[in-house]
Design an enzyme around this catalytic site. Structure first.
Site, PDB file in Angstrom:
ATOM      1  CG  ASP A  43      -2.070  -0.931   1.186  1.00  0.00           C
ATOM      2  OD1 ASP A  43      -2.365  -1.212   0.065  1.00  0.00           O
ATOM      3  OD2 ASP A  43      -2.561  -1.460   2.064  1.00  0.00           O
ATOM      4  CD  GLU A  79      -2.784   2.405  -3.154  1.00  0.00           C
ATOM      5  OE1 GLU A  79      -3.300   3.212  -3.544  1.00  0.00           O
ATOM      6  OE2 GLU A  79      -1.872   2.214  -2.195  1.00  0.00           O
TER       7      GLU A  79
END
Length: 80
Positions: A43, A79
């Protein structure tokens, strides 16, 4: 630059420049690989220095041959 140096919106984060931080992350990820995990999502990868991500990913094990073909690397999705 602040975003990649542990100060995203004044919030503290892990310091990926430190070898012991990268080592702890890779040890944990390798434990997961060894029990059968095949992939990871990182992330907010844009907030990390690429060389820090590389250092972690370069130390990962190959996937467990109990479930996957030999010499298979984990799948990593970043991401942004």
């Amino acid at each position: 630059m602040q975003v990649r140096n542990c100060r995203l919106v004044a919030l503290r984060d892990l310091n990926g420049h430190r070898a012991w931080v990268r080592e702890h992350i890779s040890v944990y990820m390798n434990q997961l690989i060894d029990v059968g995990v095949a992939g990871f999502r990182i992330d907010a990868a844009k907030h990390m220095w690429p060389r820090d991500i590389d250092a972690i990913l370069d130390s990962l094990h190959l996937l467990n041959t109990r479930w996957f073909p030999a010499n298979t690397t984990p799948y990593v999705y970043q991401e942004v």
